[in-house]
Design a protein around this motif. Structure first.
Motif, PDB file in Angstrom:
ATOM      1  N   ILE A  72       0.634  -1.315  -0.221  1.00 58.53           N
ATOM      2  CA  ILE A  72      -0.040   0.184  -0.171  1.00 58.53           C
ATOM      3  C   ILE A  72       0.888   1.270  -0.034  1.00 58.53           C
ATOM      4  CG2 ILE A  72      -1.791   1.344   1.162  1.00 58.53           C
ATOM      5  CD1 ILE A  72      -2.797  -1.323   2.402  1.00 58.53           C
ATOM      6  N   SER A  73       2.087   1.213   0.599  1.00 54.71           N
ATOM      7  CA  SER A  73       2.763   2.540   0.802  1.00 54.71           C
ATOM      8  C   SER A  73       3.827   2.468  -0.126  1.00 54.71           C
ATOM      9  CB  SER A  73       3.462   2.255   2.075  1.00 54.71           C
ATOM     10  OG  SER A  73       4.625   1.299   2.232  1.00 54.71           O
ATOM     11  N   ASN A  74       3.863   1.689  -1.147  1.00 51.84           N
ATOM     12  CA  ASN A  74       4.603   1.472  -2.543  1.00 51.84           C
ATOM     13  C   ASN A  74       6.026   1.317  -1.861  1.00 51.84           C
ATOM     14  OD1 ASN A  74       2.570   1.941  -4.316  1.00 51.84           O
ATOM     15  ND2 ASN A  74       2.512   4.063  -3.746  1.00 51.84           N
ATOM     16  N   HIS A  75       6.247   0.376  -0.890  1.00 49.53           N
ATOM     17  CA  HIS A  75       7.841   0.151  -0.709  1.00 49.53           C
ATOM     18  C   HIS A  75       8.110  -0.995  -1.237  1.00 49.53           C
ATOM     19  CE1 HIS A  75       7.289   3.104   2.613  1.00 49.53           C
ATOM     20  NE2 HIS A  75       8.622   3.498   2.524  1.00 49.53           N
ATOM     21  N   ILE A  76       7.242  -1.987  -1.778  1.00 49.40           N
ATOM     22  CA  ILE A  76       7.329  -3.137  -2.493  1.00 49.40           C
ATOM     23  C   ILE A  76       6.204  -3.189  -3.516  1.00 49.40           C
ATOM     24  CG2 ILE A  76       8.628  -4.310  -0.662  1.00 49.40           C
ATOM     25  CD1 ILE A  76       6.201  -5.992  -0.092  1.00 49.40           C
ATOM     26  N   SER A  77       6.289  -4.042  -4.360  1.00 49.77           N
ATOM     27  CA  SER A  77       5.512  -4.053  -5.329  1.00 49.77           C
ATOM     28  C   SER A  77       4.421  -5.582  -5.026  1.00 49.77           C
ATOM     29  CB  SER A  77       5.956  -4.460  -6.924  1.00 49.77           C
ATOM     30  OG  SER A  77       6.585  -5.654  -6.848  1.00 49.77           O
ATOM     31  N   GLN A  78       3.203  -5.436  -5.423  1.00 47.95           N
ATOM     32  CA  GLN A  78       2.497  -6.743  -5.158  1.00 47.95           C
ATOM     33  C   GLN A  78       3.195  -8.057  -5.752  1.00 47.95           C
ATOM     34  OE1 GLN A  78      -0.542  -7.015  -3.750  1.00 47.95           O
ATOM     35  NE2 GLN A  78      -0.023  -9.310  -3.695  1.00 47.95           N
ATOM     36  N   SER A  79       4.035  -8.210  -6.636  1.00 43.11           N
ATOM     37  CA  SER A  79       4.764  -8.911  -7.311  1.00 43.11           C
ATOM     38  C   SER A  79       5.844  -9.538  -6.351  1.00 43.11           C
ATOM     39  CB  SER A  79       5.443  -8.875  -8.578  1.00 43.11           C
ATOM     40  OG  SER A  79       6.445  -7.908  -8.843  1.00 43.11           O
ATOM     41  N   ASP A  80       6.521  -8.363  -5.591  1.00 44.01           N
ATOM     42  CA  ASP A  80       7.390  -8.690  -4.547  1.00 44.01           C
ATOM     43  C   ASP A  80       6.933  -9.471  -3.479  1.00 44.01           C
ATOM     44  OD1 ASP A  80       9.558  -7.279  -6.125  1.00 44.01           O
ATOM     45  OD2 ASP A  80       9.073  -5.384  -5.108  1.00 44.01           O
ATOM     46  N   HIS A  81       5.589  -8.951  -3.127  1.00 44.38           N
ATOM     47  CA  HIS A  81       4.899  -9.589  -1.821  1.00 44.38           C
ATOM     48  C   HIS A  81       4.620 -11.176  -2.045  1.00 44.38           C
ATOM     49  CE1 HIS A  81       0.912 -10.903  -0.094  1.00 44.38           C
ATOM     50  NE2 HIS A  81       1.134  -9.977   0.847  1.00 44.38           N
ATOM     51  N   ASP A  82       4.146 -11.274  -3.517  1.00 46.83           N
ATOM     52  CA  ASP A  82       3.879 -12.722  -3.945  1.00 46.83           C
ATOM     53  C   ASP A  82       4.916 -13.553  -3.843  1.00 46.83           C
ATOM     54  OD1 ASP A  82       1.280 -11.843  -4.018  1.00 46.83           O
ATOM     55  OD2 ASP A  82       1.231 -11.542  -6.039  1.00 46.83           O
ATOM     56  N   GLU A  83       6.179 -12.880  -4.574  1.00 46.29           N
ATOM     57  CA  GLU A  83       7.257 -13.637  -4.470  1.00 46.29           C
ATOM     58  C   GLU A  83       7.936 -14.109  -3.396  1.00 46.29           C
ATOM     59  OE1 GLU A  83      11.101 -15.631  -6.396  1.00 46.29           O
ATOM     60  OE2 GLU A  83       8.685 -15.289  -6.741  1.00 46.29           O
ATOM     61  N   PHE A  84       7.980 -13.119  -2.341  1.00 48.88           N
ATOM     62  CA  PHE A  84       8.214 -13.508  -1.083  1.00 48.88           C
ATOM     63  C   PHE A  84       7.656 -14.651  -0.242  1.00 48.88           C
ATOM     64  CE2 PHE A  84       7.853 -13.142   3.517  1.00 48.88           C
ATOM     65  CZ  PHE A  84       9.359 -13.212   3.960  1.00 48.88           C
ATOM     66  N   PHE A  85       6.279 -14.525  -0.379  1.00 49.83           N
ATOM     67  CA  PHE A  85       5.536 -15.701   0.325  1.00 49.83           C
ATOM     68  C   PHE A  85       5.739 -17.140  -0.411  1.00 49.83           C
ATOM     69  CE2 PHE A  85       3.373 -12.091   2.448  1.00 49.83           C
ATOM     70  CZ  PHE A  85       3.491 -12.558   3.836  1.00 49.83           C
ATOM     71  N   ARG A  86       5.887 -16.940  -1.944  1.00 49.64           N
ATOM     72  CA  ARG A  86       6.375 -18.148  -2.683  1.00 49.64           C
ATOM     73  C   ARG A  86       7.423 -18.900  -1.921  1.00 49.64           C
ATOM     74  NH1 ARG A  86       9.509 -20.293  -5.962  1.00 49.64           N
ATOM     75  NH2 ARG A  86      10.588 -18.232  -6.438  1.00 49.64           N
ATOM     76  N   VAL A  87       8.709 -17.994  -1.989  1.00 47.30           N
ATOM     77  CA  VAL A  87      10.009 -18.435  -1.098  1.00 47.30           C
ATOM     78  C   VAL A  87       9.844 -18.974   0.298  1.00 47.30           C
ATOM     79  CG1 VAL A  87      12.115 -17.644  -0.566  1.00 47.30           C
ATOM     80  CG2 VAL A  87      10.938 -17.181  -3.113  1.00 47.30           C
ATOM     81  N   TRP A  88       8.932 -18.280   0.898  1.00 50.56           N
ATOM     82  CA  TRP A  88       8.738 -18.574   2.400  1.00 50.56           C
ATOM     83  C   TRP A  88       7.948 -19.971   2.434  1.00 50.56           C
ATOM     84  CZ3 TRP A  88      10.589 -16.398   6.669  1.00 50.56           C
ATOM     85  CH2 TRP A  88      10.165 -16.736   7.774  1.00 50.56           C
ATOM     86  N   GLU A  89       7.063 -20.197   1.864  1.00 55.17           N
ATOM     87  CA  GLU A  89       6.307 -21.245   1.824  1.00 55.17           C
ATOM     88  C   GLU A  89       7.156 -22.609   1.319  1.00 55.17           C
ATOM     89  OE1 GLU A  89       3.430 -21.924   3.260  1.00 55.17           O
ATOM     90  OE2 GLU A  89       3.513 -20.002   3.963  1.00 55.17           O
ATOM     91  N   GLU A  90       8.000 -22.249   0.334  1.00 52.03           N
ATOM     92  CA  GLU A  90       9.051 -23.383  -0.241  1.00 52.03           C
ATOM     93  C   GLU A  90       9.974 -23.683   0.894  1.00 52.03           C
ATOM     94  OE1 GLU A  90      10.776 -22.336  -3.854  1.00 52.03           O
ATOM     95  OE2 GLU A  90       9.044 -22.561  -4.861  1.00 52.03           O
ATOM     96  N   SER A  91      10.504 -22.548   1.622  1.00 45.19           N
ATOM     97  CA  SER A  91      11.627 -22.929   2.726  1.00 45.19           C
ATOM     98  C   SER A  91      10.910 -23.916   3.813  1.00 45.19           C
ATOM     99  CB  SER A  91      11.743 -21.720   3.223  1.00 45.19           C
ATOM    100  OG  SER A  91      10.901 -20.956   3.893  1.00 45.19           O
ATOM    101  N   LYS A  92       9.653 -23.756   4.092  1.00 47.40           N
ATOM    102  CA  LYS A  92       8.958 -24.584   5.012  1.00 47.40           C
ATOM    103  C   LYS A  92       9.098 -26.002   4.641  1.00 47.40           C
ATOM    104  CE  LYS A  92       4.997 -22.805   6.684  1.00 47.40           C
ATOM    105  NZ  LYS A  92       3.847 -21.799   6.440  1.00 47.40           N
ATOM    106  N   LYS A  93       9.121 -26.439   3.449  1.00 46.10           N
ATOM    107  CA  LYS A  93       9.276 -27.721   3.002  1.00 46.10           C
ATOM    108  C   LYS A  93      10.537 -28.230   2.513  1.00 46.10           C
ATOM    109  CE  LYS A  93       4.875 -26.622   0.671  1.00 46.10           C
ATOM    110  NZ  LYS A  93       4.194 -26.600  -0.744  1.00 46.10           N
ATOM    111  N   THR A  94      11.893 -27.228   2.883  1.00 47.32           N
ATOM    112  CA  THR A  94      13.027 -27.638   2.311  1.00 47.32           C
ATOM    113  C   THR A  94      13.715 -28.139   3.569  1.00 47.32           C
ATOM    114  OG1 THR A  94      13.008 -25.731   0.880  1.00 47.32           O
ATOM    115  CG2 THR A  94      15.082 -26.649   1.443  1.00 47.32           C
TER     116      THR A  94
END
Length: 238
Positions: free
Chosen positions: A198-220
């Motif tokens: 919302i504050s434009n410090h990151i993009s929506q794609s940054d947000h989605d990419e982070f959580f994709r990586v975060w969820e993958e790490s939980k299975k690694t």
């Protein structure tokens, strides 16, 4: 946090000033720690947080609405002051420390827990998106007048403004996805990253990419998280 209270010799019966109490979860823990025998004055700038804490109707806890830099309570004779992750949001910590000192009796204790290296947060295996997100969090706090690594500045500021620093203790933690501590960064990211979009410090794609990586790490197998480095500081009013 409890170790900090123990090392600060916080005991039942003392009058305690808690600064930046938020919704009062730590305030309630502190009341239980002192066997509900300490009068605690909890200060915050959020009316909603204070109303939530007041709704708990704990007789030993009273709330005050104030910025720390403008603190002016009737009681200026507290035995202990305590704050946790407050000073990172205070633009002028020296004014805040002087105000806190005005409310403490001589030889009173001031116990603080703050970040000393927020940017030490990392995920292993390394992922570039994690550093990008951490840098954005850092910048968002700076843009609001705060400083995430305020723990580095506090000892000198305390010594200059009426306190003697007795102890500085760094705390570095590592957690794996199955550890309870993993929930600390995970719940923070879930609530805070949408605000960064919302504050434009990151993009929506940054947000989605982070959580994709975060969820993958939980299975690694072998993945782990290095949490931001915190410092416990114990000071005594001169």
């Amino acid at each position: 946090m409890v170790r900090l209270w123990k090392k600060s010799n916080i005991v039942p019966g003392q009058s305690i000033l808690e600064l930046g109490c938020g919704p009062g979860f730590t305030t309630q823990e502190l009341s239980e720690y002192t066997n509900q025998k300490s009068n605690i004055t909890a200060v915050d700038i959020s009316e909603n947080f204070l109303k939530f804490l007041d709704s708990k109707k704990i007789p030993q806890i009273k709330t005050e609405l104030s910025f720390i830099e403008k603190l002016n309570l009737p009681d200026k004779n507290f035995d202990v002051a305590f704050c946790r992750w407050l000073m990172i949001f205070v633009p002028d910590i020296e004014i805040a420390i002087r105000k806190i000192a005005e409310h403490l009796k001589p030889k009173a204790t001031f116990a603080l827990q703050e970040y000393i290296s927020y940017d030490s947060f990392s995920l292993a295996p390394d992922q570039p998106i994690v550093k990008k997100i951490v840098d954005a969090i850092f910048k968002s706090w700076m843009d609001q007048g705060g400083f995430p690594n305020q723990g580095r500045r506090l000892p000198l500021a305390l010594e200059k403004n009426g306190f003697e620093v007795l102890e500085i203790e760094p705390i570095a933690r590592v957690c794996r996805p199955q550890d309870p501590l993993w929930q600390w960064p995970e719940t923070f990211f879930q609530s805070f990253l949408p605000r960064l979009v919302i504050s434009n410090h990151i993009s929506q794609s940054d947000h989605d990419e982070f959580f994709r990586v975060w969820e993958e790490s939980k299975k690694t197998p072998g993945a782990f998280c290095v949490t931001p480095t915190v410092v416990n500081i114990i000071a005594r009013k001169r």
